[in-house]
Design an enzyme around this catalytic site. Structure first.
Site, PDB file in Angstrom:
ATOM      1  N   SER A 223       0.850  -1.198   0.000  1.00 13.03           N
ATOM      2  CA  SER A 223       0.000   0.000   0.000  1.00 13.03           C
ATOM      3  C   SER A 223       0.882   1.243   0.000  1.00 13.03           C
ATOM      4  CB  SER A 223      -0.942  -0.014   1.202  1.00 13.03           C
ATOM      5  OG  SER A 223      -0.228  -0.103   2.417  1.00 13.03           O
ATOM      6  N   GLY A 225      -0.492   4.574   0.088  1.00  7.85           N
ATOM      7  CA  GLY A 225      -1.280   5.742   0.464  1.00  7.85           C
ATOM      8  C   GLY A 225      -2.025   6.329  -0.726  1.00  7.85           C
ATOM      9  N   GLU A 227      -0.982   7.221  -3.446  1.00  7.73           N
ATOM     10  CA  GLU A 227      -0.464   6.751  -4.733  1.00  7.73           C
ATOM     11  C   GLU A 227      -1.044   5.399  -5.128  1.00  7.73           C
ATOM     12  OE1 GLU A 227       3.774   6.754  -4.607  1.00  7.73           O
ATOM     13  OE2 GLU A 227       3.892   8.777  -3.784  1.00  7.73           O
ATOM     14  N   GLY A 228      -1.887   4.827  -4.283  1.00  7.77           N
ATOM     15  CA  GLY A 228      -2.502   3.549  -4.611  1.00  7.77           C
ATOM     16  C   GLY A 228      -1.775   2.378  -3.978  1.00  7.77           C
ATOM     17  N   GLY A 254      -6.421   1.344   5.453  1.00  8.13           N
ATOM     18  CA  GLY A 254      -5.606   0.173   5.143  1.00  8.13           C
ATOM     19  C   GLY A 254      -6.317  -1.119   5.500  1.00  8.13           C
ATOM     20  N   ASP A 255      -7.074  -1.087   6.594  1.00 10.89           N
ATOM     21  CA  ASP A 255      -7.835  -2.272   7.004  1.00 10.89           C
ATOM     22  C   ASP A 255      -8.963  -2.556   6.016  1.00 10.89           C
ATOM     23  OD1 ASP A 255      -6.158  -2.192   9.218  1.00 10.89           O
ATOM     24  OD2 ASP A 255      -7.592  -1.025  10.388  1.00 10.89           O
TER      25      ASP A 255
END
Length: 316
Positions: A223, A225, A227-228, A254-255
């Site tokens: 991951s 952020g 930026e994908g 993120g979860d």
């Protein structure tokens, strides 16, 4: 049908304080405060329940304030398999400001050797060859740093798949084990910690991911952020991203991505479909307070908008 189990050893009640902006060293007046039961596995279970998938949530809760979690499990029809211990589950403070979140994570409960053994055995009892187990978050005091490594190996021997989302030494121990997780979802800094070097390009991130795949990981999702994320398997590499959208809260994004990966794995989806669903889950959650998804049709609409770049190709 795949059984989904999430394990959260160090859950927390997230106290999110809403600020217009954050200026260190100054007095602030909050516009509000909200409380959400959280922790990686709890957040993953919450998003999966919103998607309509049955999920079993296990881990360790303090009896003193377990009611906050119990209310969530009841409201979302999540099967509660948490072990209760003496004390209170920690509270984490999250300062929401300027479209970002500043986290202040407090220490959790201290877990005895007996309690550690009980939760290890309880997790195993919930799993068989048709189970996907999400192991998420930090380890509380009292639980050995190789806990995830040992649990991953034992689950794999039983035929269960594991998705590991942790960081630091617990991640390193798990990735040094004889048998590795089915899937991992590190961010850049977490993968750098494991690799012991700076990974400042897609090429270096992909190389680190491929090294893990040669050792037995089936899917590495890095991951990045805003930026994908990079999605790497033995045969394919994709970058997936969505244009910037309105952000209500980054807590649990993120979860939510992990939940999207799990949902796709349960459907035996290909890599592009997995990347689309995981990215859509994470983006959809950004528009919600807490670890929640909007209506299914909204997530599906975002899936169609995800931009996919295959390695060596222009943007699609």
């Amino acid at each position: 049908m795949t059984r989904i189990v999430t394990l959260t050893l160090n859950p927390a009640i997230d106290e999110t304080v809403l600020l217009e902006r954050l200026r260190p060293g100054h007095v602030h007046r909050a516009s509000g405060v909200v409380f959400h039961p959280g922790g990686k596995g709890v957040n993953v279970a919450s998003c999966l329940a919103d998607w309509g998938l049955p999920v079993i949530a296990t881990g360790i809760l303090g009896r003193g304030n377990a009611g906050t979690f119990e209310a969530l499990f009841t409201a979302k029809h999540i099967t509660d398999a948490f072990l209760r211990v003496a004390g209170e589950t920690r509270t984490n403070i999250k300062l929401s400001h300027d479209g970002e979140t500043t986290d202040i994570n407090l220490p959790g409960l201290r877990i005895s050797h007996e309690e550690s053994t009980r939760i290890f055995e309880q997790t195993l009892a919930l799993a068989d060859e048709n189970t996907l187990v999400v192991l998420g978050g930090s380890l509380p005091a009292g639980i050995a740093e190789n806990f995830y490594a040992g649990l991953t190996m034992t689950l794999r021997e039983r035929g269960a798949r594991t998705l590991l989302d942790t960081s630091g030494i617990p991640l390193t121990r798990a990735l040094q084990a004889a048998q590795l997780p089915y899937c991992i979802k590190p961010n850049r800094s977490e993968l750098e910690f494991y690799a012991g070097s700076t990974l400042n390009s897609d090429e270096s991130l992909i190389a680190a991911a491929r090294q893990l795949i040669t050792r037995g990981v089936s899917l590495v999702v890095v991951s990045l952020g805003a930026e994908g994320a990079l999605f790497v398997t033995a045969g394919e590499v994709l970058r997936a991203a969505l244009p910037a959208l309105r952000v209500t809260s980054t807590v649990g994004a993120g979860d939510a991505m992990v939940a999207g990966i799990v949902a796709a794995l349960c459907e035996n989806a290909g890599l592009e479909a997995t990347a689309r669903l995981a990215t859509a889950f994470a983006t959809a959650k950004l528009q919600q307070a807490g670890a929640n998804l909007p209506a299914r049709q909204n997530v599906e609409k975002l899936c169609a908008q995800v931009q996919i770049i295959k390695q060596g190709e222009s943007r699609q």
